[in-house]
Design an enzyme around this catalytic site. Structure first.
Site, PDB file in Angstrom:
ATOM      1  N   SER A 152      -6.047  -3.373  -5.473  1.00 38.82           N
ATOM      2  CA  SER A 152      -6.321  -1.977  -5.098  1.00 38.82           C
ATOM      3  C   SER A 152      -7.836  -1.792  -5.025  1.00 38.82           C
ATOM      4  O   SER A 152      -8.593  -2.604  -5.580  1.00 38.82           O
ATOM      5  CB  SER A 152      -5.751  -1.064  -6.193  1.00 38.82           C
ATOM      6  OG  SER A 152      -6.185   0.260  -6.024  1.00 38.82           O
ATOM      7  N   TYR A 165      -5.079   1.440 -15.377  1.00 42.93           N
ATOM      8  CA  TYR A 165      -4.728   0.930 -14.039  1.00 42.93           C
ATOM      9  C   TYR A 165      -5.890   0.076 -13.519  1.00 42.93           C
ATOM     10  O   TYR A 165      -5.681  -1.030 -13.008  1.00 42.93           O
ATOM     11  CB  TYR A 165      -4.439   2.101 -13.100  1.00 42.93           C
ATOM     12  CG  TYR A 165      -3.954   1.698 -11.719  1.00 42.93           C
ATOM     13  CD1 TYR A 165      -2.738   1.047 -11.538  1.00 42.93           C
ATOM     14  CD2 TYR A 165      -4.713   1.991 -10.580  1.00 42.93           C
ATOM     15  CE1 TYR A 165      -2.287   0.687 -10.277  1.00 42.93           C
ATOM     16  CE2 TYR A 165      -4.275   1.641  -9.317  1.00 42.93           C
ATOM     17  CZ  TYR A 165      -3.054   0.984  -9.165  1.00 42.93           C
ATOM     18  OH  TYR A 165      -2.619   0.633  -7.899  1.00 42.93           O
TER      19      TYR A 165
HETATM   20  N1  LIG Z   1       0.101   3.478  -2.735  1.00 43.45           N
HETATM   21  C1  LIG Z   1      -1.191   3.287  -2.934  1.00 43.45           C
HETATM   22  O1  LIG Z   1      -2.004   4.184  -2.712  1.00 43.45           O
HETATM   23  C2  LIG Z   1      -1.681   1.948  -3.418  1.00 43.45           C
HETATM   24  C3  LIG Z   1      -3.050   1.709  -3.369  1.00 43.45           C
HETATM   25  C4  LIG Z   1      -3.541   0.498  -3.847  1.00 43.45           C
HETATM   26  C5  LIG Z   1      -2.671  -0.451  -4.349  1.00 43.45           C
HETATM   27  N2  LIG Z   1      -1.341  -0.205  -4.387  1.00 43.45           N
HETATM   28  C6  LIG Z   1      -0.467  -1.227  -4.982  1.00 43.45           C
HETATM   29  O2  LIG Z   1       0.539  -1.564  -4.057  1.00 43.45           O
HETATM   30  C7  LIG Z   1       1.664  -2.085  -4.758  1.00 43.45           C
HETATM   31  C8  LIG Z   1       2.933  -1.449  -4.203  1.00 43.45           C
HETATM   32  O3  LIG Z   1       2.924  -0.067  -4.467  1.00 43.45           O
HETATM   33  P1  LIG Z   1       3.439   1.040  -3.451  1.00 43.45           P
HETATM   34  O4  LIG Z   1       2.305   1.908  -3.152  1.00 43.45           O
HETATM   35  O5  LIG Z   1       4.205   0.421  -2.362  1.00 43.45           O
HETATM   36  O6  LIG Z   1       4.393   1.890  -4.437  1.00 43.45           O
HETATM   37  P2  LIG Z   1       5.958   2.059  -4.558  1.00 43.45           P
HETATM   38  O7  LIG Z   1       6.554   2.561  -3.300  1.00 43.45           O
HETATM   39  O8  LIG Z   1       6.169   2.851  -5.813  1.00 43.45           O
HETATM   40  O9  LIG Z   1       6.478   0.558  -4.777  1.00 43.45           O
HETATM   41  C9  LIG Z   1       6.367  -0.107  -6.004  1.00 43.45           C
HETATM   42  C10 LIG Z   1       7.347  -1.257  -6.014  1.00 43.45           C
HETATM   43  O10 LIG Z   1       7.196  -1.970  -7.252  1.00 43.45           O
HETATM   44  C11 LIG Z   1       8.494  -2.184  -7.782  1.00 43.45           C
HETATM   45  N3  LIG Z   1       8.467  -2.336  -9.222  1.00 43.45           N
HETATM   46  C12 LIG Z   1       7.955  -1.486 -10.143  1.00 43.45           C
HETATM   47  N4  LIG Z   1       8.200  -1.945 -11.379  1.00 43.45           N
HETATM   48  C13 LIG Z   1       8.876  -3.118 -11.229  1.00 43.45           C
HETATM   49  C14 LIG Z   1       9.402  -4.076 -12.127  1.00 43.45           C
HETATM   50  N5  LIG Z   1       9.304  -3.919 -13.454  1.00 43.45           N
HETATM   51  N6  LIG Z   1      10.032  -5.169 -11.625  1.00 43.45           N
HETATM   52  C15 LIG Z   1      10.158  -5.321 -10.293  1.00 43.45           C
HETATM   53  N7  LIG Z   1       9.666  -4.465  -9.393  1.00 43.45           N
HETATM   54  C16 LIG Z   1       9.035  -3.366  -9.867  1.00 43.45           C
HETATM   55  C17 LIG Z   1       9.303  -0.975  -7.339  1.00 43.45           C
HETATM   56  O11 LIG Z   1      10.692  -1.310  -7.304  1.00 43.45           O
HETATM   57  P3  LIG Z   1      11.805  -0.887  -8.378  1.00 43.45           P
HETATM   58  O12 LIG Z   1      11.408   0.451  -8.942  1.00 43.45           O
HETATM   59  O13 LIG Z   1      13.047  -0.852  -7.555  1.00 43.45           O
HETATM   60  O14 LIG Z   1      11.825  -1.985  -9.398  1.00 43.45           O
HETATM   61  C18 LIG Z   1       8.791  -0.792  -5.920  1.00 43.45           C
HETATM   62  O15 LIG Z   1       9.494  -1.631  -5.043  1.00 43.45           O
HETATM   63  C19 LIG Z   1       1.400  -1.824  -6.240  1.00 43.45           C
HETATM   64  O16 LIG Z   1       0.966  -3.014  -6.858  1.00 43.45           O
HETATM   65  C20 LIG Z   1       0.274  -0.799  -6.226  1.00 43.45           C
HETATM   66  O17 LIG Z   1      -0.521  -0.863  -7.376  1.00 43.45           O
HETATM   67  C21 LIG Z   1      -0.817   0.958  -3.915  1.00 43.45           C
END
Ligand SMILES: NC(=O)c1ccc[n+]([C@@H]2O[C@H](COP(=O)([O-])OP(=O)(O)OC[C@H]3O[C@@H](n4cnc5c(N)ncnc54)[C@H](OP(=O)(O)O)[C@@H]3O)[C@@H](O)[C@H]2O)c1
Length: 257
Positions: A152, A165
């Site tokens: 991130s 975080y």
């Molecule tokens: N959205 C942003 O602004 C942003 C910015 C920078 C970085 N990121 C990073 O991008 C990545 C994906 O996030 P996203 O934005 O796509 O959010 P999201 O839609 O909430 O997706 C998060 C994913 O992680 C999975 N997850 C969470 N806990 C888990 C566990 N214990 N075991 C297996 N899977 C797990 C969730 O699936 P389940 O709940 O079904 O397990 C979901 O598929 C993350 O690492 C986040 O830090 C996001």
């Protein structure tokens, strides 16, 4: 579909956190690039829906329900992928949680969850996957393998209100660079993806007062779409064998911080 370089025909990709957001978009995109995709997360119903969509488009998808915070479950997810799909060429460590707020009086459970998923979960999956990635890099079809870690902007700059975080994502960056130095000469490329604000479910797991604060901070900013990050990941993993994209920082144009 890739602009240049290798296709993913004949390869196998495992995406963690594939049940929503960036992981879902990445799995769909890499399937379109020709990979068989294993989909890991806890919500099996969401994974089944995604797998059905990929199969309708002619792709191959395997649902692997797993909590990556559990070391044994993470290792099982990797081994099931290899057992059912035959190999592992690309691991996308994307599963993550972002629980923000002040450090003083923070609910300690939120910190434990972020450490367990964002950092330990990524380590568990990586540990189990590395022998398979190293083997894939030794042979056809690509003679190269990819480990993609989703960090991130929070992995580059620490800010008020996101200390733990920040700590997990800085940890992902440090680990990725050390591992890169260890395995790159064996043609396992280690890449760090650093998104700015993306429109996904990530924010929704925060306490209501934190979500209000985030809304004030981000306002009406046009966020990235999950497909924008999937696009960056597709670019990284389809480069020719001699090209390693080590780090990709992608912010919304409107994001000043
Ligand atoms: N959205 C942003 O602004 C942003 C910015 C920078 C970085 N990121 C990073 O991008 C990545 C994906 O996030 P996203 O934005 O796509 O959010 P999201 O839609 O909430 O997706 C998060 C994913 O992680 C999975 N997850 C969470 N806990 C888990 C566990 N214990 N075991 C297996 N899977 C797990 C969730 O699936 P389940 O709940 O079904 O397990 C979901 O598929 C993350 O690492 C986040 O830090 C996001």
């Amino acid at each position: 579909m890739a602009a240049s370089g290798d296709t993913l025909d004949g390869t196998v990709v495992l995406v963690t956190g594939a049940s929503s957001g960036i992981g879902e978009a990445t799995a769909r995109r890499l399937a379109r690039e020709g990979a068989a995709v294993a989909l890991a997360a806890r919500r099996a119903d969401r994974l089944e829906g995604l797998a059905a969509g990929i199969r309708e488009e002619g792709g191959t998808a395997l649902v692997v329900q797993a909590d990556v915070a559990d070391a044994a479950a993470a290792a099982d997810a990797v081994e099931r992928t290899v057992a059912d799909l035959g190999r592992l060429d690309v691991l996308v460590n994307n599963a993550g949680v972002m629980l923000l707020g002040p450090i003083v009086d923070a609910p300690a459970q939120e910190w434990s969850e972020m450490l367990a998923v964002n950092l330990a979960g990524l380590l568990h999956c990586t540990h189990a996957a590395l022998p398979h990635l190293l083997r894939a890099a030794e042979g056809d079809p690509r003679r190269v393998a990819d480990l993609v870690n989703v960090s991130s902007t929070a992995g580059r700059v620490a800010r008020l209100g996101s200390g733990v975080y920040n700590a997990t994502k800085h940890g992902v960056g440090a680990f990725s660079e050390s591992l890169r130095q260890e395995v790159t000469a064996r043609h396992v490329r280690v890449s760090l993806i650093e998104p700015g604000a993306v429109d996904t479910e990530l924010r929704e797991h925060n306490r209501p007062e934190i979500q209000e604060e985030m809304q004030r901070r981000f306002g009406d900013m046009e966020r990235l779409r999950a497909d924008d990050i999937a696009d960056a990941i597709a670019y990284v993993v389809t480069r020719p064998r001699h090209v390693a994209i080590n780090e990709v920082l992608v912010r919304p144009t409107d994001q000043t911080f």
